[in-house]
Design a protein around this motif. Structure first.
Motif, PDB file in Angstrom:
ATOM      1  N   PRO A  49       0.815  -1.207   0.000  1.00 49.05           N
ATOM      2  CA  PRO A  49       0.000   0.000   0.000  1.00 49.05           C
ATOM      3  C   PRO A  49       0.857   1.270   0.000  1.00 49.05           C
ATOM      4  O   PRO A  49       1.997   1.254   0.449  1.00 49.05           O
ATOM      5  CB  PRO A  49      -0.807  -0.111   1.295  1.00 49.05           C
ATOM      6  CG  PRO A  49      -0.744  -1.554   1.682  1.00 49.05           C
ATOM      7  CD  PRO A  49       0.582  -2.038   1.196  1.00 49.05           C
ATOM      8  N   ALA A  50       0.252   2.360  -0.442  1.00 49.17           N
ATOM      9  CA  ALA A  50       0.968   3.626  -0.531  1.00 49.17           C
ATOM     10  C   ALA A  50       1.063   4.330   0.814  1.00 49.17           C
ATOM     11  O   ALA A  50       1.780   5.329   0.948  1.00 49.17           O
ATOM     12  CB  ALA A  50       0.282   4.529  -1.551  1.00 49.17           C
ATOM     13  N   ALA A  51       0.329   3.853   1.821  1.00 46.52           N
ATOM     14  CA  ALA A  51       0.338   4.425   3.173  1.00 46.52           C
ATOM     15  C   ALA A  51      -0.045   3.316   4.139  1.00 46.52           C
ATOM     16  O   ALA A  51      -0.341   2.194   3.725  1.00 46.52           O
ATOM     17  CB  ALA A  51      -0.632   5.599   3.259  1.00 46.52           C
ATOM     18  N   GLU A  52      -0.024   3.635   5.439  1.00 48.69           N
ATOM     19  CA  GLU A  52      -0.566   2.691   6.419  1.00 48.69           C
ATOM     20  C   GLU A  52      -2.084   2.676   6.247  1.00 48.69           C
ATOM     21  O   GLU A  52      -2.727   3.733   6.286  1.00 48.69           O
ATOM     22  CB  GLU A  52      -0.208   3.112   7.851  1.00 48.69           C
ATOM     23  CG  GLU A  52       1.228   3.592   8.037  1.00 48.69           C
ATOM     24  CD  GLU A  52       2.251   2.485   7.932  1.00 48.69           C
ATOM     25  OE1 GLU A  52       1.876   1.330   7.671  1.00 48.69           O
ATOM     26  OE2 GLU A  52       3.445   2.778   8.095  1.00 48.69           O
ATOM     27  N   VAL A  53      -2.675   1.493   6.066  1.00 45.08           N
ATOM     28  CA  VAL A  53      -4.083   1.378   5.692  1.00 45.08           C
ATOM     29  C   VAL A  53      -4.774   0.403   6.634  1.00 45.08           C
ATOM     30  O   VAL A  53      -4.207  -0.630   7.016  1.00 45.08           O
ATOM     31  CB  VAL A  53      -4.209   0.900   4.228  1.00 45.08           C
ATOM     32  CG1 VAL A  53      -5.652   0.598   3.869  1.00 45.08           C
ATOM     33  CG2 VAL A  53      -3.643   1.947   3.286  1.00 45.08           C
ATOM     34  N   SER A  54      -6.012   0.708   6.981  1.00 41.12           N
ATOM     35  CA  SER A  54      -6.768  -0.182   7.861  1.00 41.12           C
ATOM     36  C   SER A  54      -7.211  -1.439   7.128  1.00 41.12           C
ATOM     37  O   SER A  54      -7.684  -1.389   5.991  1.00 41.12           O
ATOM     38  CB  SER A  54      -8.003   0.531   8.416  1.00 41.12           C
ATOM     39  OG  SER A  54      -8.750  -0.355   9.216  1.00 41.12           O
TER      40      SER A  54
END
Length: 389
Positions: A49-54
Motif C-alpha cells: 500500500p501507498a500508506a498505512e491502511v486499515s
C-alpha cells in the motif's frame, strides 16, 4: 540443399530458438497486455500500500491508550482520509482500506468497541499495528514486480495496474502467415466428398501460434500447383510476414511443391527432418530475417510440430521438460523418439487412443505432449513432457 538433416528434438528446438525473429518494443495498455512478452522489467512506481491502511472497520487508536474510553474526533474513509493528527486519548472511526491517521499505530476492531456520544470505549488492549496494512508491505517503489521476458497472464493485469502503471513495454507480436496446400482441401463447414478434407490444419496451427503470442496477418490455401504455390508464398514473404508456416506439400512426392517453391523464392534450407514421430517431415528455412516452418499435411503432426517448434519461433516461453510416469508402456522406434499426446491425470501421463500423424482427434482432451525416447518406455517409467496450450 544445405542445412542439418534428421536432427534430434532438442537440436530442432535449439535451431528454432536461434531463428526466432527479433521484434521492436512497443508500449501496450495494461488491459491489452495479456499474452504479450514483456520487453523490460515491470517496476512499481509507488509503494503498495501507498500508506498505512486499515484492514478492518473499527477505530484508529494509539496502542498506549488501550484499553480505555477515548474521544471520537473524526472519521477516515477510503478516499477521504482524516486530516489531522491523532492525539493522546483520541480515536478516529475508520473503514477498511482507509488511510491510518498520523499518530495512530493500530486499529481496534468494531467488535471490541462500544461507541457513545462523542466517545468510544475500547474493551481490550490492542497490539501495535494490529489490523494495519503497512506501507510498502506488498511491494516498494522501484522494486520489480515481473521480469523482462515474462508473458503477461490475465490474472496479473490487476497487479500491474495497482503498482501505478498504465502501459508496459512489450515485444511486438511476430507477424505470421499460414499456408495450406492440397487439391483436397475444402473450407470449414463446407460439404465434403469422400476424397475431400476440411481445411482444419491451417486454422489449428494459426490458433496455436496466436495463443503463443503471434499476430496472424495472412492465411491461404493453394492447390497442387507449383506456380500457385510460388505466387502465394511469395506474396506472404513480400507482405511482411516474419514467419511463414506451410501445412502440407513439404515432401518430395509428385504433388509436393513447397520446397521447390521456397528454393525459387531464395529461401535457404536450415533444417530438414526431426528424429521423432509424428514430426519427422518438418522443415525450417530462412530468407534474410524471415523464417519458414514447413509442416506435414497430416494435421496431428502439424499441431505437434507447431507446439514443439512454432512456439519458440514466436518467442513463447519454454515449457520443456517436466517429468511424469506413463500409465502404459509405449513402444518406440529404435532410432526415433515418440511425441505422444496424453491426458495428464493424477500425476500420470495417459496416452490418447490414437497416435497416428493423421489422428487430429487425439488432440481433443489432450493436455500434455510426452517425449518418449528411442526404443520406447515401460509403464510407470517417468518421461519428459510439455503442457499443451
Amino acid at each position: 540443399m544445405g542445412g542439418e538433416h534428421e536432427v534430434t528434438v532438442e537440436r530442432a528446438r535449439e535451431i528454432a530458438r536461434s531463428l526466432a525473429p527479433v521484434t521492436e518494443i512497443e508500449l501496450v495498455h495494461v488491459p491489452e497486455a495479456v499474452g504479450r512478452v514483456l520487453a523490460a522489467d515491470v517496476v512499481a512506481v509507488r509503494d503498495l500500500p501507498a500508506a498505512e491502511v486499515s484492514a478492518m472497520d473499527g477505530w484508529a487508536v494509539r496502542v498506549a491508550d488501550t484499553p480505555g474510553e477515548l474521544r471520537a474526533v473524526g472519521e477516515s474513509a477510503a478516499g477521504a482520509p482524516f486530516g489531522g493528527t491523532l492525539g493522546a486519548g483520541e480515536a478516529v472511526a475508520i473503514s477498511t482500506g482507509a488511510t491510518l491517521p498520523e499518530g495512530a499505530d493500530a486499529v481496534a476492531r468494531r467488535e471490541i468497541t462500544t461507541a457513545g456520544e462523542g466517545v468510544v470505549t475500547v474493551h481490550e488492549a490492542v497490539a501495535e499495528w494490529r489490523d494495519v496494512r503497512r506501507q510498502g508491505e506488498l511491494i516498494r517503489a522501484d522494486a520489480r514486480l515481473l521480469p523482462s521476458g515474462h508473458v503477461v497472464a490475465a490474472h496479473e493485469v490487476g497487479a500491474i495496474g495497482a503498482v501505478g502503471l498504465a502501459r508496459v513495454p512489450c515485444l511486438r507480436r511476430p507477424r505470421v502467415a499460414v499456408l495450406a496446400t492440397g487439391a483436397e482441401l475444402v473450407p470449414l463447414g463446407a460439404a465434403a466428398g469422400p476424397a475431400e478434407v476440411h481445411d482444419s490444419s491451417r486454422h489449428g496451427v494459426a490458433a496455436q501460434l496466436a495463443a503463443a503470442g503471434a499476430e496472424i496477418v495472412a492465411g491461404a490455401t493453394v492447390g497442387d500447383s507449383l506456380e500457385a504455390t510460388i505466387e502465394t508464398l511469395g506474396a506472404m514473404l513480400d507482405g511482411g510476414a516474419e514467419l511463414v508456416v506451410t501445412c502440407g506439400g513439404i515432401s518430395v512426392g509428385a504433388h509436393d511443391h513447397v520446397r521447390a517453391a521456397l528454393a525459387e523464392l531464395c529461401v535457404e534450407e536450415v533444417m530438414r527432418g526431426v528424429l521423432a514421430t509424428p514430426i519427422r517431415p518438418t522443415w525450417l528455412g530462412r530468407r534474410d530475417g524471415q523464417v519458414v516452418l514447413g509442416l506435414s499435411g497430416n494435421p496431428a503432426s502439424a499441431a505437434v510440430a507447431t507446439h514443439l517448434l512454432g512456439r519458440p519461433l514466436v518467442g513463447a516461453p519454454e515449457d520443456w521438460w517436466r517429468r511424469a510416469p506413463l500409465s502404459i508402456a509405449v513402444a518406440g522406434h529404435p532410432e526415433r523418439a515418440e511425441l505422444v499426446r496424453c491426458d495428464e491425470r493424477r500425476g500420470a501421463l495417459i496416452p490418447m487412443a490414437h497416435q497416428g500423424a493423421h489422428a487430429i482427434t487425439s488432440l481433443a482432451g489432450a493436455d500434455a505432449l510426452a517425449l518418449v525416447p528411442p526404443g520406447g518406455a515401460a509403464a510407470g517409467e517417468p518421461v519428459a513432457f510439455s503442457r499443451l496450450s
